[in-house]
Design a protein around this motif. Structure first.
Motif, PDB file in Angstrom:
ATOM      1  N   ASN A  93      50.405  53.266  34.144  1.00  0.00           N
ATOM      2  CA  ASN A  93      50.241  52.166  35.092  1.00  0.00           C
ATOM      3  C   ASN A  93      49.394  52.571  36.305  1.00  0.00           C
ATOM      4  OD1 ASN A  93      51.603  50.398  33.506  1.00  0.00           O
ATOM      5  ND2 ASN A  93      53.535  50.531  34.628  1.00  0.00           N
ATOM      6  N   ARG A  97      46.114  50.361  37.368  1.00  0.00           N
ATOM      7  CA  ARG A  97      46.023  49.707  38.676  1.00  0.00           C
ATOM      8  C   ARG A  97      44.646  49.888  39.302  1.00  0.00           C
ATOM      9  NH1 ARG A  97      51.592  49.643  39.734  1.00  0.00           N
ATOM     10  NH2 ARG A  97      51.845  51.863  39.591  1.00  0.00           N
ATOM     11  N   ALA A 100      39.611  47.144  36.417  1.00  0.00           N
ATOM     12  CA  ALA A 100      39.773  45.777  35.901  1.00  0.00           C
ATOM     13  C   ALA A 100      38.766  45.582  34.795  1.00  0.00           C
ATOM     14  CB  ALA A 100      39.540  44.771  37.007  1.00  0.00           C
ATOM     15  N   PHE A 122      49.305  37.758  38.838  1.00  0.00           N
ATOM     16  CA  PHE A 122      48.616  39.032  39.027  1.00  0.00           C
ATOM     17  C   PHE A 122      49.010  39.703  40.341  1.00  0.00           C
ATOM     18  CE2 PHE A 122      45.281  39.673  35.703  1.00  0.00           C
ATOM     19  CZ  PHE A 122      45.805  38.744  34.833  1.00  0.00           C
ATOM     20  N   TYR A 126      50.236  43.509  40.094  1.00  0.00           N
ATOM     21  CA  TYR A 126      49.572  44.581  40.847  1.00  0.00           C
ATOM     22  C   TYR A 126      50.301  44.927  42.141  1.00  0.00           C
ATOM     23  CZ  TYR A 126      45.728  44.437  37.549  1.00  0.00           C
ATOM     24  OH  TYR A 126      44.975  44.526  36.403  1.00  0.00           O
ATOM     25  N   HIS A 173      42.967  42.906  42.885  1.00  0.00           N
ATOM     26  CA  HIS A 173      43.636  44.131  43.336  1.00  0.00           C
ATOM     27  C   HIS A 173      42.648  45.194  43.792  1.00  0.00           C
ATOM     28  CE1 HIS A 173      42.633  44.815  39.122  1.00  0.00           C
ATOM     29  NE2 HIS A 173      42.781  46.089  39.301  1.00  0.00           N
ATOM     30  N   PRO A 175      39.837  46.787  42.403  1.00  0.00           N
ATOM     31  CA  PRO A 175      39.745  47.952  41.511  1.00  0.00           C
ATOM     32  C   PRO A 175      38.597  48.878  41.900  1.00  0.00           C
ATOM     33  CG  PRO A 175      38.814  46.031  40.453  1.00  0.00           C
ATOM     34  CD  PRO A 175      39.386  45.550  41.743  1.00  0.00           C
TER      35      PRO A 175
ATOM     36  N   LYS B 106      46.833  45.847  31.799  1.00  0.00           N
ATOM     37  CA  LYS B 106      47.546  45.474  33.031  1.00  0.00           C
ATOM     38  C   LYS B 106      48.695  46.462  33.289  1.00  0.00           C
ATOM     39  CE  LYS B 106      45.075  41.828  33.543  1.00  0.00           C
ATOM     40  NZ  LYS B 106      44.018  42.450  32.737  1.00  0.00           N
TER      41      LYS B 106
END
Lengths: 349, 267
Positions: A93, A97, A100, A122, A126, A173, A175, B106
C-alpha cells in the motif's frame, strides 16, 4: 534521482498452440503444445523524478505490459525492477499511495454517479483529510474548468470531460508518478489539446513524473522531451523526442478534396517542380520524384511527400482550389519500423 | 493494525454509501429486490413444507429443530446476499476482462473492495424473515436459550458465515489459474441447494466426507443449531473449527497466489 529503474526486464506469456480442426482439438485434450511469447524483452529503463517520458510503439509492442509491470499489476518473468524503492508486484500500500494510473480504455469512475461521488471514495482510500481533499479538488476543478460538471452523472459527460475527471481522480492524492496509457484515445483534437495542456501544467507545477503511452505522435511531440520507442517488446530508441522526429519522421501525408474534377495526374508533378524551383530561387530546380500518390479520385487526392517538400506540394495543390486540406505526420508504425530498421544497423539507440 | 482497520472501515462505509446512492437512482431497481427476494423465500418455504409434511424426523431432529436449521441456513445465505454475494460473484469476469487491474493499483485490499462493492439491501427482508423462522423454530422445539447459548450460537454463525464466504471466494479464485470455473459454480449451487434442505447429521460415510469436508455446506447451519440445542460434541466442534480454519487458509493462499499469477488481459 532515478525513481524508476529496470534492468533486463522481461515478461513472457505462454500460449496454447491449437492444432487445426476437430481431430487436432481431440489430440490437444491429452497432449498440448505451448509457445512462449515475450511481450517485453530485456528492457533497460530509468526515469528521473519530474521527467515526462513518452512511450511509443505500435499495437502489441509491449507498452501496456511494461506499464502493468511498473505499476505492479503483473509480475515480470525475469529482470530487475525498482519503482520508488519498491518491487511493484509486492503490491504494498505504501507503494500504491505514491503513483496513479489512468487507462484510456478502463474507467475508474462510477458511471451512474457523479465525479464527486468517486472522489469521496478515493479520499478514503488514500486517507486524505478533508482540508487537503477540498484544496486539491478545488485546484483541479479550476485547472480543468469542470466546476459545473462535478455533480453531473458521469454517463452524461462527453469523452473529453470524462477524461478530465479520470485525471482528477488519479491526481487527487498528488502522486509522484502518473502512468497514462492512451489517455487521448477516441478524443477529438480540441479535447486532446486540452488534456495535453493540463498534463504539461501538472508536470511543471506539481513536479509529477509522467510516463505517457500513446499512439498519437502529437501527444508525444507536444508533451515529452524524451521518448522511448518499443517494438516487439524491445527498446529500439531512447532519446530526445525532437531528434526522434527529425531523424525518423520523414514524410507528410496531404489529403485534399475538391468541388471540381481534378486535372490529369501528370500536372501535379509539374506544378510541384515549378514550386520547388520557385522556392530555390530558380537556382537549382529539383524534381519532386518521391511524391507518392496514395489515392486519387475525381474529387480527392492523397499524396505522401518528404516533409521538407510539404510546402511545395501544398503550393502545387492550391491553384486547383481545394475545398479542404489536411496534413498528417507519418504514422507511428511507419516511424517505429524505420527506427527498427535503423536499429538493426546499430544506429538507433 | 488498528489504523488499517479504521481505514478499512471508512472505505467500507464509503463503498456502502456509494452503493446505496447507485441503487436509489433507479426506484424499481431499489424496491424490486425486496419483493423478489421475499417471494423467493416464500417459495422455498412452501417447497420445504411440501417435502417435509410427511416426514416426522430427520436423524434425531424433529420439526422444530428442522425449522431452526432452515432458518439458520437462510440467515447465513441472507447475510451473504446482503454483504458479499453480488460483489464476489463478479470476480471471474473481472479477472478475465482485466478489470481487476484498477483494484490492484489502489492502496486498499482489492478483496475488501470487491467484497463490499455490491452490497444488496434488497436481501435485508430475507435476513429479517430468517430471524423470524429461527425464533419460531426455537419455540416449536421448546428451546429456551440462555444468554450464553445465544452467544455461542452467534459465534458459530459467524464462523459459518466466514466459511460460506471462503467457499465463494475460493471457487471464483480458480479463474486466476484456469480460464473458467463455470462448472464449479454449478457444483456449488447444487451442494448449497441440497444442504439447505438436509442437515449435516443426515450424511454418513462418503457423503459425510463430501459435504462436511470437501464441500462443507453440510456443516454450515448444522453446527450452530447443534450448539443451541446443546448437542454439539467437542470433537465435532473441533472438526468444524478445523474445517473453517483450513478453508480460510486455503482461500487466503489461493487469492494471494492468484494475484501473483494474474496476467491481466490484453487491451
Amino acid at each position: 534521482m532515478n525513481i524508476i529503474e529496470t534492468e533486463r526486464l522481461t515478461k513472457t506469456y505462454r500460449r496454447f498452440k491449437k492444432p487445426e480442426g476437430l481431430s487436432g482439438s481431440i489430440k490437444s485434450l491429452w497432449k498440448r503444445e505451448y509457445e512462449e511469447k515475450a511481450a517485453v524483452r530485456d528492457f533497460d529503463f530509468a526515469l528521473q523524478e519530474g521527467e515526462l517520458v513518452g512511450l511509443i510503439g505500435p499495437n502489441g509492442a509491449g507498452k501496456t505490459t511494461l506499464t502493468k509491470m511498473l505499476t505492479g499489476i503483473i509480475a515480470p518473468t525475469s529482470g530487475r525492477i525498482d519503482v520508488m524503492g519498491f518491487y511493484p508486484n509486492d503490491l504494498k500500500n505504501e507503494f500504491k499511495r505514491q503513483y496513479a494510473v489512468v487507462m484510456g480504455q478502463k474507467s475508474q469512475l462510477f458511471y451512474e454517479l457523479t465525479a464527486n461521488d468517486t472522489l469521496r471514495l478515493f479520499k478514503e482510500i488514500y486517507e486524505l483529510d478533508e482540508k487537503q481533499f477540498r484544496e486539491t479538488r478545488a485546484y483541479f476543478t479550476e485547472l480543468f474548468g469542470v466546476r459545473e460538471l462535478m455533480d453531473v452523472q458521469v454517463r452524461t459527460l462527453s469523452l473529453g470531460e470524462r477524461m478530465k475527471m479520470e485525471l482528477m481522480v488519479a491526481l487527487l492524492h498528488q502522486p509522484r508518478i502518473l502512468f497514462l496509457d492512451e489517455p487521448s484515445i477516441g478524443l477529438d483534437a480540441i479535447a486532446s489539446g486540452q488534456i495535453r495542456r493540463f498534463l504539461k501544467q501538472v508536470n511543471r507545477e506539481r513536479g509529477t513524473s509522467i510516463i505517457l503511452t500513446s499512439h498519437y505522435m502529437e501527444d508525444i511531440s507536444t508533451l515529452c522531451d524524451r521518448s522511448v520507442v518499443i517494438h516487439h517488446g524491445c527498446k529500439v530508441y531512447d532519446g530526445r523526442t525532437d531528434e526522434l522526429f527529425a531523424r525518423y519522421q520523414k514524410n507528410k501525408k496531404i489529403t485534399a478534396t475538391f468541388s471540381q474534377e481534378l486535372p490529369p495526374a501528370q500536372n501535379l508533378a509539374a506544378e510541384g517542380a515549378a514550386s520547388l524551383q520557385g522556392q530555390a530561387g530558380g537556382q537549382s530546380p529539383r524534381r519532386p520524384s518521391r511524391w507518392e500518390v496514395l489515392e486519387r479520385t475525381p474529387h480527392k487526392l492523397t499524396i505522401l511527400v518528404p516533409k521538407e517538400e510539404a510546402s511545395a506540394a501544398l503550393a502545387a495543390i492550391m491553384p486547383w482550389g481545394p475545398t479542404d486540406i489536411s496534413v498528417e505526420e507519418d504514422e507511428i508504425g511507419t516511424v517505429v519500423e524505420r527506427i527498427y530498421q535503423d536499429g538493426s544497423r546499430g544506429a538507433a539507440l | 493494525m488498528r489504523n488499517r482497520m479504521k481505514k478499512n472501515f471508512r472505505v467500507l462505509r464509503e463503498l456502502i454509501r456509494i452503493r446505496f446512492q447507485h441503487l436509489m437512482l433507479f426506484r424499481l431497481g431499489f424496491f424490486g429486490p425486496f419483493f423478489v427476494d421475499g417471494s423467493l423465500f416464500a417459495v422455498q418455504l412452501m417447497v420445504f413444507r411440501a417435502v417435509y409434511s410427511n416426514v416426522d424426523r430427520i436423524g434425531t431432529w424433529g420439526e422444530g429443530e428442522m425449522i431452526l436449521f432452515i432458518g439458520t441456513f437462510s440467515l447465513i445465505n441472507a447475510v451473504g446476499m446482503v454483504f458479499y454475494f453480488f460483489g464476489i460473484r463478479q470476480l471471474p469476469d473481472k479477472i478475465r476482462s482485466g478489470e481487476l487491474d484498477l483494484y490492484l493499483t489502489k492502496p486498499v485490499s482489492p478483496l475488501l473492495r470487491l467484497t463490499f462493492e455490491q452490497v444488496n439491501p434488497g436481501s435485508l427482508p430475507l435476513m429479517a424473515m430468517s430471524l423470524c423462522i429461527i425464533w419460531y423454530g426455537a419455540h416449536r422445539a421448546g428451546i429456551v436459550p440462555r444468554a450464553g447459548d445465544v452467544l455461542l450460537y452467534l459465534g458459530w454463525l459467524a464462523v459459518m458465515i466466514l466459511l460460506h464466504y471462503d467457499m465463494m471466494v475460493l471457487i471464483r479464485s480458480v479463474c486466476f489459474y484456469l480460464v473458467t470455473n463455470a462448472r464449479l459454480e454449478q457444483l456449488e449451487d447444487a451442494a448449497l441447494e441440497l444442504c439447505m434442505k438436509l442437515p449435516g447429521i443426515a450424511f454418513y460415510g462418503i457423503y459425510r466426507v463430501v459435504f462436511c469436508f470437501l464441500l462443507p455446506y453440510g456443516l454450515m447451519a448444522t453446527l450452530p443449531v447443534q450448539s443451541i440445542l446443546g448437542e454439539l460434541r467437542w470433537q465435532t466442534a473441533l472438526q468444524g473449527l478445523a474445517v473453517a480454519g483450513a478453508f480460510t487458509g486455503l482461500t487466503a493462499c489461493a487469492w494471494k497466489r492468484g494475484l501473483r499469477r494474474y496476467n491481466s488481459a490484453s487491451s
